[in-house]
Design a protein around this motif. Structure first.
Motif, mmCIF file in Angstrom:
data_model
loop_
_atom_site.group_PDB
_atom_site.id
_atom_site.type_symbol
_atom_site.label_atom_id
_atom_site.label_comp_id
_atom_site.label_asym_id
_atom_site.label_seq_id
_atom_site.Cartn_x
_atom_site.Cartn_y
_atom_site.Cartn_z
ATOM 1 N N PRO A 1 0.821 -1.200 0.000
ATOM 2 C CA PRO A 1 0.000 0.000 0.000
ATOM 3 C C PRO A 1 0.855 1.250 0.000
ATOM 4 O O PRO A 1 2.005 1.235 0.411
ATOM 5 N N ARG A 2 0.269 2.331 -0.421
ATOM 6 C CA ARG A 2 0.981 3.591 -0.511
ATOM 7 C C ARG A 2 0.448 4.538 0.549
ATOM 8 O O ARG A 2 -0.635 5.084 0.450
ATOM 9 N N ASN B 1 -2.689 5.473 5.412
ATOM 10 C CA ASN B 1 -3.910 5.618 4.621
ATOM 11 C C ASN B 1 -4.206 4.338 3.859
ATOM 12 O O ASN B 1 -3.307 3.593 3.491
ATOM 13 N N PHE B 2 -5.484 4.079 3.667
ATOM 14 C CA PHE B 2 -5.876 2.817 3.056
ATOM 15 C C PHE B 2 -7.073 2.996 2.142
ATOM 16 O O PHE B 2 -8.180 3.301 2.581
ATOM 17 N N GLN C 1 -10.222 3.490 -0.034
ATOM 18 C CA GLN C 1 -11.299 4.458 0.150
ATOM 19 C C GLN C 1 -11.696 4.606 1.606
ATOM 20 O O GLN C 1 -12.628 5.338 1.923
ATOM 21 N N CYS C 2 -10.997 3.940 2.504
ATOM 22 C CA CYS C 2 -11.459 3.883 3.895
ATOM 23 C C CYS C 2 -10.963 5.050 4.748
ATOM 24 O O CYS C 2 -11.761 5.804 5.297
ATOM 25 N N VAL C 3 -9.644 5.200 4.911
ATOM 26 C CA VAL C 3 -9.141 6.176 5.876
ATOM 27 C C VAL C 3 -7.927 6.907 5.315
ATOM 28 O O VAL C 3 -7.171 6.377 4.503
ATOM 29 N N ASP C 4 -7.766 8.149 5.780
ATOM 30 C CA ASP C 4 -6.537 8.903 5.545
ATOM 31 C C ASP C 4 -5.495 8.480 6.574
ATOM 32 O O ASP C 4 -5.826 7.858 7.589
ATOM 33 N N GLN C 5 -4.232 8.854 6.321
ATOM 34 C CA GLN C 5 -3.215 8.590 7.331
ATOM 35 C C GLN C 5 -3.508 9.427 8.570
ATOM 36 O O GLN C 5 -3.789 10.626 8.481
ATOM 37 N N ASN D 1 -11.936 10.663 13.632
ATOM 38 C CA ASN D 1 -12.136 9.523 12.743
ATOM 39 C C ASN D 1 -11.084 9.528 11.642
ATOM 40 O O ASN D 1 -10.105 10.274 11.720
ATOM 41 N N GLY D 2 -11.305 8.708 10.613
ATOM 42 C CA GLY D 2 -10.295 8.498 9.589
ATOM 43 C C GLY D 2 -10.230 9.546 8.510
ATOM 44 O O GLY D 2 -9.549 9.316 7.498
#
Length: 442
Positions: free
Chosen positions: A12-13, A221-222, A224-228, A248-249
């Motif tokens: 992941p990036r 970050n992952f 469409q779910c969450v930012d870093q 939250n994310g």
């Protein structure tokens, strides 16, 4: 959405918290400050060269004019060369995951070392929000719930637990229980989805006893779910939000798959990362912090490319030269009649711990050890809450109690301690930059 088992094959990036606008330091200014700090600490370990990479980037761009890309490409190569010796350093991992974003910001190309920046390709419009089918309102897309992302008819996930508390005591993901020294900064967890680092300080001057005074958690970050997001806690500062003030994310459709929940003001916080099936419990007991986590086994083992995780305590335990033999200590303490700090004898420490921990397992033994080592009665509650967290987070009730721990004995070298202390200082400094709580003038 791919399952975490399938995602373990994909690198992941993660994002990079870079500050440039709104009066905050730019990426180049951060490198400048790190280089200055490096020059102020000549005793730092020579093994990890990540700070040398930072200073080289600063030196290059102070002479090369507007072409920041050439320096970034050199920086990328430098960071890659430090992979083997720096894989236990949180600063290295932040740099590793941020280079790609820095290159995008400056329109840089990795393939053409001397070429001019390429024109930025317009991003496609974001997809429409997916329809929620979860029973929990606002929980995000189905793909951001770990259980829903698993393949159909897959066997139930095996959840594991790691705990870190007291003077300090470590229960690994494999249920190995150890008592450690580990003064300074040490990584507890590092995988494709998150990194956790603790800082331990001496409890009593001249003693081997240390306890956790700072804790930093980075959720990468992952999709469409969450930012870093970064969560940072230290003694008397147990926030109910991430470092950027959010709970939250972020702004993505699945943001509520990552949440900070305050249970007891200033004493108990839980972080629920539902997209990876993970729950983290952070407490302050007395003057020190405790950490506990519940995590699926495949998330635990989601190793990054080229990283064998041999330095991460929750996975492999404390290094042998950082362990304390709890059984030998108990035998020596039981044979002495003299009192330790604040008047505790072996028998009075046992009696005090018995009030909260009636079963004489490793949590009871760790409580006795902590009272005799420090004289701080708050460690009784630290052991009690650590066991309560086991009952809440461990998936096997038959493994709540453990009755034997492993140990080691040798002291660490002075260079290792100084390197760890510098790592703590740098990490805390970066936290200040990220949160925008101070302005640095060079």
């Amino acid at each position: 959405m791919q399952s975490p088992r399938e995602r373990s094959k994909v690198r992941p990036r993660a994002g990079w918290m870079v500050m440039g606008e709104r009066g905050r330091p730019s990426a180049l200014e951060v490198c400048r400050v790190l280089a200055v700090l490096f020059s102020l600490f000549p005793t730092v370990s020579l093994q990890c060269k990540i700070l040398k990479c930072n200073s080289d980037l600063w030196a290059f761009n102070s002479k090369s004019g507007p072409d920041f890309c050439i320096g970034l490409r050199a920086y990328d190569n430098c960071v890659r060369r430090t992979a083997r010796t720096c894989r236990g350093d949180l600063t290295y991992h932040s740099a590793q995951h941020g280079i790609g974003d820095l290159m995008n910001q400056h329109n840089c190309s990795k393939e053409e070392p001397t070429s001019q920046p390429r024109a930025r390709t317009p991003l496609p419009p974001p997809p429409p929000p997916p329809v929620l089918t979860s029973q929990e309102p606002g929980s995000g897309p189905e793909g951001c719930r770990y259980e829903h992302s698993l393949p159909r008819n897959a066997p139930p996930s095996n959840y594991t637990h790691c705990g870190f508390f007291g003077v300090p005591h470590l229960r690994t993901f494999g249920d190995d229980f150890q008592t450690c020294k580990v003064e300074g900064a040490w990584p507890l967890i590092h995988n494709k989805y998150l990194s956790v680092q603790v800082t331990n300080s001496p409890v009593v001057p001249g003693s081997l006893a240390t306890a956790t005074t700072k804790l930093t958690i980075i959720f990468k970050n992952f999709q469409q779910c969450v930012d870093q997001k970064m969560y940072h806690a230290e003694t008397d500062q147990l926030p109910s939000a991430f470092a950027d003030g959010s709970k939250n994310g972020g702004d993505r459709h699945g943001a509520n798959a990552l949440q900070v929940v305050e249970k007891v003001l200033g004493q108990h916080v839980e972080i629920h990362a539902r997209y990876i099936g993970t729950t983290i419990v952070v407490r302050q007991v007395g003057r020190y912090l405790t950490f506990a986590v519940r995590m699926p086994e495949d998330v635990v083992n989601s190793v990054e490319e080229g990283d064998n995780q041999d330095l991460y305590l929750c996975l492999h335990g404390c290094p042998t030269n950082q362990r304390i033999d709890l059984e030998s200590f108990r035998a020596r303490a039981g044979s002495r009649s003299s009192a330790g700090p604040r008047g505790f004898t072996y028998q009075s420490a046992k009696a005090k711990c018995k009030e909260r921990l009636p079963v004489e397992d490793v949590y009871f033994q760790s409580c006795v050890f902590d009272l005799l080592s420090s004289g701080d009665i708050n460690f009784t509650m630290a052991a009690y809450y650590a066991f309560e967290d086991v009952k809440m987070l461990h998936s096997n009730r038959n493994r709540y109690h453990l009755f034997k721990g492993n140990a080691g004995s040798a002291l660490s070298g002075a260079s290792q301690r100084s390197s760890a202390s510098l790592s703590v200082f740098l990490l805390n400094f970066i936290v200040l930059l990220w949160t925008g709580c101070c302005t640095i003038h060079l």
